[in-house]
Motif scaffolding. Sequence first.
Motif, PDB file in Angstrom:
ATOM      1  N   MET A 114       0.828  -1.213   0.000  1.00  0.00           N
ATOM      2  CA  MET A 114       0.000   0.000   0.000  1.00  0.00           C
ATOM      3  C   MET A 114       0.861   1.261   0.000  1.00  0.00           C
ATOM      4  SD  MET A 114      -2.986  -1.063   2.722  1.00  0.00           S
ATOM      5  CE  MET A 114      -3.580   0.630   2.809  1.00  0.00           C
ATOM      6  N   THR A 115       1.946   1.235   0.773  1.00  0.00           N
ATOM      7  CA  THR A 115       2.826   2.408   0.833  1.00  0.00           C
ATOM      8  C   THR A 115       3.461   2.680  -0.522  1.00  0.00           C
ATOM      9  OG1 THR A 115       3.314   1.962   3.167  1.00  0.00           O
ATOM     10  CG2 THR A 115       4.823   3.409   1.985  1.00  0.00           C
ATOM     11  N   LEU A 158       0.867   3.935  -2.897  1.00  0.00           N
ATOM     12  CA  LEU A 158       0.498   5.330  -2.652  1.00  0.00           C
ATOM     13  C   LEU A 158       1.515   6.283  -3.261  1.00  0.00           C
ATOM     14  CD1 LEU A 158      -1.205   7.516  -1.212  1.00  0.00           C
ATOM     15  CD2 LEU A 158       0.265   7.178   0.794  1.00  0.00           C
ATOM     16  N   LEU A 200       1.132   6.170  -7.030  1.00  0.00           N
ATOM     17  CA  LEU A 200      -0.117   6.796  -7.461  1.00  0.00           C
ATOM     18  C   LEU A 200      -0.036   8.312  -7.402  1.00  0.00           C
ATOM     19  CD1 LEU A 200      -3.088   6.580  -8.282  1.00  0.00           C
ATOM     20  CD2 LEU A 200      -3.674   6.428  -5.845  1.00  0.00           C
ATOM     21  N   LEU A 201       0.497   8.843  -6.305  1.00  0.00           N
ATOM     22  CA  LEU A 201       0.608  10.298  -6.171  1.00  0.00           C
ATOM     23  C   LEU A 201       1.523  10.884  -7.240  1.00  0.00           C
ATOM     24  CD1 LEU A 201       0.790  10.791  -2.301  1.00  0.00           C
ATOM     25  CD2 LEU A 201      -1.036  11.545  -3.825  1.00  0.00           C
ATOM     26  N   THR A 210       2.887  17.536  -2.394  1.00  0.00           N
ATOM     27  CA  THR A 210       3.084  16.162  -2.858  1.00  0.00           C
ATOM     28  C   THR A 210       4.015  15.396  -1.926  1.00  0.00           C
ATOM     29  OG1 THR A 210       2.820  16.921  -5.145  1.00  0.00           O
ATOM     30  CG2 THR A 210       3.774  14.744  -4.819  1.00  0.00           C
ATOM     31  N   VAL A 225       3.013  12.128   0.397  1.00  0.00           N
ATOM     32  CA  VAL A 225       3.739  10.858   0.280  1.00  0.00           C
ATOM     33  C   VAL A 225       4.253  10.417   1.641  1.00  0.00           C
ATOM     34  CG1 VAL A 225       5.835   9.787  -0.617  1.00  0.00           C
ATOM     35  CG2 VAL A 225       4.378  11.120  -2.140  1.00  0.00           C
ATOM     36  N   GLY A 253       1.352   9.678   4.053  1.00  0.00           N
ATOM     37  CA  GLY A 253       0.717   8.424   3.687  1.00  0.00           C
ATOM     38  C   GLY A 253       1.527   7.218   4.109  1.00  0.00           C
ATOM     39  N   SER A 254       2.846   7.335   4.012  1.00  0.00           N
ATOM     40  CA  SER A 254       3.719   6.244   4.434  1.00  0.00           C
ATOM     41  C   SER A 254       3.542   5.955   5.921  1.00  0.00           C
ATOM     42  CB  SER A 254       5.188   6.591   4.144  1.00  0.00           C
ATOM     43  OG  SER A 254       5.384   6.816   2.762  1.00  0.00           O
ATOM     44  N   SER A 301       0.016   4.464   7.019  1.00  0.00           N
ATOM     45  CA  SER A 301      -0.176   3.025   6.816  1.00  0.00           C
ATOM     46  C   SER A 301       0.133   2.241   8.084  1.00  0.00           C
ATOM     47  CB  SER A 301       0.711   2.544   5.662  1.00  0.00           C
ATOM     48  OG  SER A 301       2.076   2.705   5.972  1.00  0.00           O
TER      49      SER A 301
END
Length: 752
Positions: A198-199, A202, A205-206, A647, A651, A654-655, A658
């Motif tokens: 997932m990390t 993410l 994706l970003l 951005t 990132v 988001g890391s 998780s």
Amino acid sequence: MIRSLTSFATRRRWVTIIVWTLLGAALTIVGQSMMFSATDSQAGDFLPKGYDSAAALEIAEDKFDAKPDGNAATVLVARTDGRKLTVQDRKTISEIATELGNRRISAPKPEMLMKDHSQTPRVGESAMAPDGTFQLLSVSVSGNMNDPGLRDVYREFRDTAEEEFGEQGMRVGFTGGIASNADIVEAGELREKIIGIMTMGLIILLNVVVFRSVLAALLPLIAVSLIGGVAAGAVAGSAELLDIKLDASTPSLITVVLLGIGIDYFLFLLFRFREQLRTHPEQDAVTAAAATAGRVGNAILSAGLTIVAAFATLGVASFGQFRVLGPAIAISVLVMLLASLTLMPALLAVSGRAMFWPAKAWKEEHQGGLSARLGLELTRRPVRYLIGSLALLGVLSAGAFGVKMSYDPAGQPKTAAVKVAAEISRSLPAGATDPHTVYVRSDGGTLEQDALSALTGSLAKTEGVGQVAPPTLNPDRTAARIDVILSVKSDTQQARDLVSGPIRSAIEKNTPANAEAHITGTAAVFADIATAVEKDLRLVFPIAAALICLILLLLLRSVLAPLVLMIAVGLGFAATLGAGTLAFQHLLDRPGISFTLPLVLFLFVVALGTDYNILISDRIKEEMDKPVTVRHAVAEAVRHTAPAIATAGLVLAGSFASLVANPATQEVGFATALGIVLSSFVLSIVLVPAVAVLLGRGLWWPRRPDRSAARHTSATDHRFRSPLDGDSAAFDRVGHFATGADVDRRLGQREH
């Protein structure tokens, strides 16, 4: 110097890339093979000798040739029908235990340079349940319990024991030490893989959303992974050469730190590289990459050095885990910093415009984007944005009042080891699987059993103590050990309060004359760690803040600007700590926040958050060097820099977010993700620019940016364009487009 380094890396781009690739391959192997042998999983080994539990460990090793083994596991053996063990059952258990203790376990063939963990486990008999329903055994293996190779050895022993006892109609259960560690790893193995995927997803994706490019999405991850291998190998190799033991958390922290700052720095370069190619379409990739790295290099250098300073400051801590962790992370960050100034520019020089393929829209500058509108709106109403951001930070900071530190293992999964421990505690004191030991050493002469009766009697009468074993003297009778079993679980705050209070008080009052006595064990060690951590945090924080401030002074060549940034970062730290306290201590009614959380927030939120402040401040100063108004300069800085900061912040946040999926890391994941969001979106994009508008060029006192500098630049250097420039359109407050002159007139900006 920075421009010379980045210029050399871009000119010798293929040599630079090849050198880093070879270093990555070689040092990755070194790191994987040496990291576990260079780490120590015993927290007590990192305490200074002056602490009570450390003194007890010293007596144990000196007088009893015994070093506490964190790998030691407890094995419960019982009949499958639940009946009491018979005399024959006990005999069978003893025979099987002896056989298991004489059987060598062959570990799977290790990879190159990896340690072979094949060994014969140590197995011994322990306590019997008062009702006779189970017998306890102790088993221990040598090595680092975090090493997958050692866990394979334990699992082989566990499977063999289950088979041997099962054939005799008995069941076995394992708890404590490596047994608990292995169960936790197995329980979270799938989750960790999902979180990792997932990390990475993410981040990709970003980057795809922002750059519309495959290469821009994947190349940063590949580069950071390569650099991470170099850093891990350098740290592990240095530790082995210097015979230094690292904390077991070091490998994972290196990964997290380098992933965060590596992606951040690559994004800073990518955004500026794209801007350089757009505003200078005649430049080739090498020239554009060199110019980009030269302009962003100083900001990256200063940002990296602030992180190095923050982590290196831990080297003055008294607690060994901090003292070795800080320099290890600092070395890793230095490696990433060097790569950011060499490898990353070289990759930009090689890829060129292909970095942003297949997207084409980036070639045309968009004047009315979200960041441009934010910059214009913020410069119109700086007081409103300043008050709003301060109010938000203030409300969150209020949650930190009444904060308490907790040393309880929150959120651990309900594994088989936990169930076995609960079964044992129903018949024996809760601390039976993790006993404590009082060590007594004579200052001269010998010790007698009678002289220790007052001590053992006082300990036995202490509320919270379940059992006290008779004293055991060493061969020359100069020392004694007294095993103490608590009636509460050893890894709880209640146990730590019991050991640090009534038990140590009883020891102090009843120690024989001409002797010293100390207690060690899980609760005793962590009670001392709590004291050491509180002391170190009071020392580390101000020193690190001073170093970071000094770096900002050198970068910005100003007195006021660094002060503004440090106040902003301090508010961000307080708000993050307050939010974490509010969420976990107050709303979830936990006894407190994890004792590591303030340090983690300091390292990640303060140090990494300063990166974003440095980037926006450096760009504001650059824009103010041009012959434009202050509001124009700040709006330009926000327009160009906000996307990169947003951005990078998403990132990194988001890391960390998780980690919330894992109950054991919920606090760290939530608080750190929130702290990064506050640092990037509130501090760097709103608070700092608002202050810059209000203070104007006085922000750089005693130095003022030279507005005439831009007049002497070449024609190609004049190609900066802005929604506030006279030859382009700007989005005004009612949604219409106005010229830069109109905007400046409406803003009513006066320059001195």
